[in-house]
Design a protein around this motif. Structure first.
Motif, PDB file in Angstrom:
ATOM      1  N   TYR A 229       0.797  -1.221   0.000  1.00  0.00           N
ATOM      2  CA  TYR A 229       0.000   0.000   0.000  1.00  0.00           C
ATOM      3  C   TYR A 229       0.833   1.277   0.000  1.00  0.00           C
ATOM      4  O   TYR A 229       0.551   2.201  -0.765  1.00  0.00           O
ATOM      5  CB  TYR A 229      -0.945   0.017   1.218  1.00  0.00           C
TER       6      TYR A 229
ATOM      7  N   PRO B 217       2.849   1.982  -3.395  1.00  0.00           N
ATOM      8  CA  PRO B 217       1.910   2.409  -4.443  1.00  0.00           C
ATOM      9  C   PRO B 217       1.321   3.793  -4.190  1.00  0.00           C
ATOM     10  O   PRO B 217       1.063   4.539  -5.140  1.00  0.00           O
ATOM     11  CB  PRO B 217       0.822   1.320  -4.401  1.00  0.00           C
TER      12      PRO B 217
ATOM     13  N   TYR C  31       2.450   3.218 -13.880  1.00  0.00           N
ATOM     14  CA  TYR C  31       2.101   3.104 -12.460  1.00  0.00           C
ATOM     15  C   TYR C  31       1.599   1.695 -12.140  1.00  0.00           C
ATOM     16  O   TYR C  31       2.006   1.097 -11.127  1.00  0.00           O
ATOM     17  CB  TYR C  31       1.038   4.132 -12.100  1.00  0.00           C
ATOM     18  N   SER C  32       0.723   1.159 -12.972  1.00  0.00           N
ATOM     19  CA  SER C  32       0.173  -0.171 -12.732  1.00  0.00           C
ATOM     20  C   SER C  32       1.262  -1.235 -12.800  1.00  0.00           C
ATOM     21  O   SER C  32       1.248  -2.203 -12.027  1.00  0.00           O
ATOM     22  CB  SER C  32      -0.930  -0.477 -13.750  1.00  0.00           C
TER      23      SER C  32
ATOM     24  N   GLY D 285       3.346  -0.831  -9.653  1.00  0.00           N
ATOM     25  CA  GLY D 285       2.522  -1.280  -8.541  1.00  0.00           C
ATOM     26  C   GLY D 285       2.394  -2.794  -8.491  1.00  0.00           C
ATOM     27  O   GLY D 285       2.341  -3.384  -7.408  1.00  0.00           O
TER      28      GLY D 285
ATOM     29  N   SER E  42       5.540  -4.156  -6.869  1.00  0.00           N
ATOM     30  CA  SER E  42       5.552  -3.835  -5.450  1.00  0.00           C
ATOM     31  C   SER E  42       4.595  -4.737  -4.682  1.00  0.00           C
ATOM     32  O   SER E  42       4.940  -5.285  -3.625  1.00  0.00           O
ATOM     33  CB  SER E  42       5.172  -2.361  -5.240  1.00  0.00           C
ATOM     34  N   LYS E  43       3.391  -4.939  -5.215  1.00  0.00           N
ATOM     35  CA  LYS E  43       2.412  -5.796  -4.567  1.00  0.00           C
ATOM     36  C   LYS E  43       2.822  -7.259  -4.637  1.00  0.00           C
ATOM     37  O   LYS E  43       2.484  -8.056  -3.742  1.00  0.00           O
ATOM     38  CB  LYS E  43       1.041  -5.596  -5.208  1.00  0.00           C
TER      39      LYS E  43
ATOM     40  N   SER F 165      -3.861  -6.521 -10.920  1.00  0.00           N
ATOM     41  CA  SER F 165      -3.249  -5.380 -11.607  1.00  0.00           C
ATOM     42  C   SER F 165      -3.936  -5.108 -12.944  1.00  0.00           C
ATOM     43  O   SER F 165      -4.081  -3.946 -13.336  1.00  0.00           O
ATOM     44  CB  SER F 165      -1.753  -5.636 -11.821  1.00  0.00           C
TER      45      SER F 165
END
Length: 217
Positions: free
Chosen positions: A94, A97, A153-154, A157, A160-161, A191
């Motif tokens: 979280y 992101p 960004y996606s 992200g 990262s996730k 995603s």
């Protein structure tokens, strides 16, 4: 020359504080709703990021950074946070992101203009359809930087996730399946849905709210 970087900031005013508080509240409420919802097949729609992207589009990176930083800290102590037992997982799932939204604010275009006038009400049905298709196509074409930022960004992200999933989903991975593969498969689906959600909603919301933004700023 067309701008692709938006690093300049202005003095924070009372209006800014009100808008920042509103977007922070929307994030926390949507985050709470998402946390208590029961997603099918681990598919979660991160609606809470939409107001933060709207803020990133209409203000600057500093205001966005302040809001996402506060959002990350407050959300950690909310009851819907399933990563509370693993702070490092929360950081990648979280908090990072959220910080990426502030980074996106540096690159997101600030101008949202009408490129065609509205269709004449006297046009026939198919002529109106053709006109609206052309209007939307031109708008999308002129928003390519915006769309590219959301795609990047996606992608960031997702990784990262995925790392957060390695820490969190490790105990749920099926026997004989690597935890990285399991985390990547779960977060890949999420995603993709997030990317489609952001590409559909964020540009349209920002475009629609332009008159309101012009009155505030």
């Amino acid at each position: 020359m067309k701008r692709y970087f938006y690093l300049s900031i202005k003095k924070i005013t009372t209006k800014d504080i009100a808008v920042m508080g509103l977007m922070l509240s929307l994030y926390l409420v949507l985050n709470l709703i998402a946390g208590y919802s029961i997603p099918p097949f681990f598919i979660t729609l991160n609606l809470q990021f939409i107001p933060l992207f709207v803020l990133a589009c209409y203000t600057d990176w500093l205001r966005t950074l302040i809001v996402v930083f506060l959002a990350g800290i407050i959300a950690f102590f909310m009851p819907a946070n399933y990563d509370s037992a693993i702070p490092l997982a929360y950081l990648f799932d979280y908090f990072i992101p959220l910080l990426l939204v502030a980074l996106c604010s540096v690159f997101i275009p600030r101008e949202y203009k009408q490129y065609l006038e509205k269709a004449n009400v006297n046009l026939k049905f198919w002529d109106r359809v053709k006109f609206n298709v052309k209007r939307i196509s031109l708008w999308i074409l002129n928003r390519w930087v915006f769309i590219l930022v959301i795609i990047i960004y996606s992608f960031l992200g997702f990784w990262s996730k995925t790392f957060a999933g390695v820490l969190f989903y490790g105990q749920y991975a099926p026997e004989g399946q690597g935890v990285w593969i399991y985390s990547m498969s779960v977060n890949a689906v999420n995603s993709v849905f997030d990317l489609l959600l952001y590409l559909i909603t964020i540009p349209i919301i920002c475009y629609t709210l332009t008159p309101l933004k012009n009155k505030i700023y």
